[in-house]
Design a protein around this motif. Structure first.
Motif, PDB file in Angstrom:
ATOM      1  N   ALA A  25      -0.356 -39.823  33.862  1.00 27.01           N
ATOM      2  CA  ALA A  25       0.926 -39.962  34.588  1.00 27.01           C
ATOM      3  C   ALA A  25       1.745 -41.020  33.535  1.00 27.01           C
ATOM      4  N   GLN A  66       5.551 -40.602  33.715  1.00 28.78           N
ATOM      5  CA  GLN A  66       6.234 -40.892  34.966  1.00 28.78           C
ATOM      6  C   GLN A  66       6.172 -42.409  35.094  1.00 28.78           C
ATOM      7  N   ARG A  79       9.133 -43.981  33.421  1.00 25.17           N
ATOM      8  CA  ARG A  79      10.330 -43.867  33.835  1.00 25.17           C
ATOM      9  C   ARG A  79      10.629 -44.654  35.004  1.00 25.17           C
ATOM     10  N   ALA A  80       9.459 -44.522  35.940  1.00 30.93           N
ATOM     11  CA  ALA A  80       9.344 -45.571  36.996  1.00 30.93           C
ATOM     12  C   ALA A  80       9.805 -46.939  36.651  1.00 30.93           C
TER      13      ALA A  80
END
Length: 342
Positions: free
Chosen positions: A46, A49, A52-53
């Motif tokens: 991830a 992800q 981006r988080a």
């Protein structure tokens, strides 16, 4: 305004990426804007992800793993497109101290350097094994001679460069960009310096190479290829001259015996010497041809640099047009109202 983009090449770095991003500086003297770019080099976890988080402004994704050099080049292209004036490359594994990015950027902001390399102090770095320290010192010494630079940690991936450098550098190796970039920069007479930086221990093994012999082999090939690319005449003609001199020894040996009436038993010396001499001449001719190709490469790089700068100007014009459109829309009603009054 001076814009800094910190690029982070990643391959399955979901566990460490967040801490690396948190450690990055938010303000640096002489820099007005700081953004982060993550290059996801075909990760199966991830990583994207997590980036981006964490609020990363730019995430670039490779569909498959293309290697560190390709990820670095992709990052440069994306950073230039995003308007970076200064680009810093760092690792996602937390090896480097994020706060030291300010040390890398300072010489570029002051106009004292085009490229700044973070010096990990390989000779005394407690996080490196004795073998790694020795190999790093030997490798850096070789790169210094090949590139005509004075960089003591040539394979450090923690480095900063100006926008102009990012437009000039073209990584051609598929293994690691570090030595290739330095040899290119040195041969292009760019201003390169280094600053001491701090490092942290990284418990996981390197994902760049599986073993020390493999690393030495690939690094050696990269050095030889980069040096030959930018110094073909010296590399080929020098090698050809050495081979020709070696070939002259058995030829002189044959001549000696021939003059003393014993030439019949030493014809093999003449054959071996002739072959080596011929190979030396062939290598010298290849050097001349390679030098002509290198000249053509310089012209192509100049054209590529001008193309990139032209794209920059076109992007600036496009932005100016976007800003001007609202003004034009508000201007039309004003003219129509004035016409009605008349």
């Amino acid at each position: 305004m001076t814009k800094l983009i910190i690029q982070i090449p990643c391959l399955n770095e979901a566990e460490t990426l967040l801490q690396t991003i948190i450690a990055l500086p938010r303000q640096i003297d002489g820099v007005d804007e700081i953004e982060v770019l993550v290059i996801d080099d075909g990760s199966s976890d991830a990583t994207a992800q997590v980036a981006r988080a964490a609020g990363v402004q730019h995430v670039v994704h490779h569909a498959g793993n293309r290697g560190l050099a390709a990820a670095f080049q992709t990052g440069l292209a994306a950073s230039l497109k995003a308007g970076a004036d200064i680009i810093v490359n760092t690792d996602a594994d937390g090896q480097y101290e994020g706060a030291d990015i300010a040390l890398l950027v300072a010489p570029i902001v002051k106009g004292e350097a085009d490229i700044v390399v973070g010096d990990r102090g390989v000779a005394k770095n407690a996080h490196f094994s004795p073998l790694k320290r020795r190999l790093q010192r030997i490798g850096s010494s070789v790169v210094r001679k090949l590139s005509n630079t004075d960089i003591t940690d040539a394979v450090s991936g923690f480095r900063a460069m100006s926008r102009d450098v990012a437009q000039r550098i073209n990584i051609t190796t598929e293994f690691s960009y570090t030595t290739d970039m330095l040899i290119q920069a040195g041969r292009k007479r760019l201003a390169i310096t280094s600053v001491p930086i701090r490092t942290h221990e990284t418990p996981r093994p390197s994902r760049l190479f599986r073993s020390v012999p493999r690393f030495i082999m690939h690094t050696g090939i990269t050095m030889a290829r980069a040096y030959t690319t930018y110094n073909p005449l010296r590399a080929f003609v020098g090698t050809g001259l050495i081979m020709a001199l070696i070939g002259a020894i058995p030829i002189l040996r044959f001549i000696w015996f021939y003059l003393n009436g014993a030439g019949d038993g030493h014809v093999q010396s003449l054959v071996i010497g002739g072959v080596l001499l011929l190979l030396g001449v062939i290598l010298a001719i290849m050097g001349v041809l390679a030098d002509l190709i290198a000249s053509n490469r310089k012209l192509m790089e100049t054209s590529l640099l001008e193309t990139r700068r032209l794209n920059d100007r076109l992007d600036e014009l496009s932005k100016d047009e976007v800003k001007a459109k609202p003004r034009a829309r508000t201007a039309k009603p004003v003219r129509s109202v004035s016409a009605g009054r008349k």
